[in-house]
Design a protein around this motif. Sequence first.
Motif, PDB file in Angstrom:
ATOM      1  N   ALA A 102     -47.881 -13.577  44.336  1.00  0.00           N
ATOM      2  CA  ALA A 102     -47.629 -12.428  45.218  1.00  0.00           C
ATOM      3  C   ALA A 102     -46.168 -12.411  45.676  1.00  0.00           C
ATOM      4  O   ALA A 102     -45.555 -11.349  45.778  1.00  0.00           O
ATOM      5  N   ASN A 103     -45.609 -13.578  45.907  1.00  0.00           N
ATOM      6  CA  ASN A 103     -44.195 -13.664  46.278  1.00  0.00           C
ATOM      7  C   ASN A 103     -43.307 -13.263  45.102  1.00  0.00           C
ATOM      8  O   ASN A 103     -42.355 -12.494  45.268  1.00  0.00           O
ATOM      9  N   ALA A 104     -43.629 -13.753  43.921  1.00  0.00           N
ATOM     10  CA  ALA A 104     -42.838 -13.418  42.726  1.00  0.00           C
ATOM     11  C   ALA A 104     -42.914 -11.926  42.404  1.00  0.00           C
ATOM     12  O   ALA A 104     -41.950 -11.347  41.891  1.00  0.00           O
ATOM     13  N   GLN A 105     -44.044 -11.295  42.706  1.00  0.00           N
ATOM     14  CA  GLN A 105     -44.213  -9.861  42.472  1.00  0.00           C
ATOM     15  C   GLN A 105     -43.577  -9.027  43.596  1.00  0.00           C
ATOM     16  O   GLN A 105     -43.624  -7.793  43.537  1.00  0.00           O
ATOM     17  N   HIS A 106     -43.046  -9.710  44.598  1.00  0.00           N
ATOM     18  CA  HIS A 106     -42.395  -9.053  45.756  1.00  0.00           C
ATOM     19  C   HIS A 106     -43.383  -8.279  46.622  1.00  0.00           C
ATOM     20  O   HIS A 106     -43.007  -7.305  47.273  1.00  0.00           O
ATOM     21  N   TRP A 107     -44.648  -8.698  46.624  1.00  0.00           N
ATOM     22  CA  TRP A 107     -45.643  -8.100  47.518  1.00  0.00           C
ATOM     23  C   TRP A 107     -45.522  -8.693  48.909  1.00  0.00           C
ATOM     24  O   TRP A 107     -45.776  -8.011  49.903  1.00  0.00           O
ATOM     25  N   ILE A 108     -45.170  -9.982  48.966  1.00  0.00           N
ATOM     26  CA  ILE A 108     -45.061 -10.693  50.237  1.00  0.00           C
ATOM     27  C   ILE A 108     -43.743 -11.442  50.297  1.00  0.00           C
ATOM     28  O   ILE A 108     -43.057 -11.613  49.274  1.00  0.00           O
ATOM     29  N   GLN A 109     -43.421 -11.892  51.499  1.00  0.00           N
ATOM     30  CA  GLN A 109     -42.331 -12.826  51.741  1.00  0.00           C
ATOM     31  C   GLN A 109     -42.956 -14.019  52.440  1.00  0.00           C
ATOM     32  O   GLN A 109     -43.929 -13.851  53.170  1.00  0.00           O
ATOM     33  N   VAL A 110     -42.396 -15.181  52.226  1.00  0.00           N
ATOM     34  CA  VAL A 110     -42.890 -16.383  52.905  1.00  0.00           C
ATOM     35  C   VAL A 110     -41.763 -16.913  53.747  1.00  0.00           C
ATOM     36  O   VAL A 110     -40.673 -17.187  53.251  1.00  0.00           O
ATOM     37  N   ARG A 111     -42.035 -17.006  55.047  1.00  0.00           N
ATOM     38  CA  ARG A 111     -41.000 -17.450  56.003  1.00  0.00           C
ATOM     39  C   ARG A 111     -41.256 -18.857  56.461  1.00  0.00           C
ATOM     40  O   ARG A 111     -42.339 -19.304  56.555  1.00  0.00           O
TER      41      ARG A 111
END
Length: 92
Positions: free
Chosen positions: A83-92
Motif C-alpha cells: 500500500a505504501n509502494a502504491q502511494h495509497w498510504i504514508q507511514v510516519r
Amino acid sequence: MIDFQKSQVPVLRPGFRLQWEPIQNSHVLLYPEGMVKLNESAAQVLLLIDGERQIKGIIDSLSDRFPNVPGLDEDILAFIEVANAQHWIQVR
C-alpha cells in the motif's frame, strides 16, 4: 523492501478515501485518478488505518478478530508495504 517499525503510524494519503461501494459489493479506495476495488483482507487493514493507530495496534486488532491465523502479522506488514509502494498510504 522497507522495514517498517511496528511503532510507526500509517495514514491514507491526501486525496484518498476508503468507502463501501454497494455497486461493487466491496470496499473501494477512491482517489482523484480512479478507484481500487479491495479484497476483504485489504479492506480490513485499511479500515483500521486512522492516522493514530500504530502498525502494532492494527496487527493486534486483526489478530484478536482472526485468532489462530498463522503468519497474519507478516501478511499485514506485507500489505502495508504494498500500500505504501502504491502511494495509497504514508507511514510516519
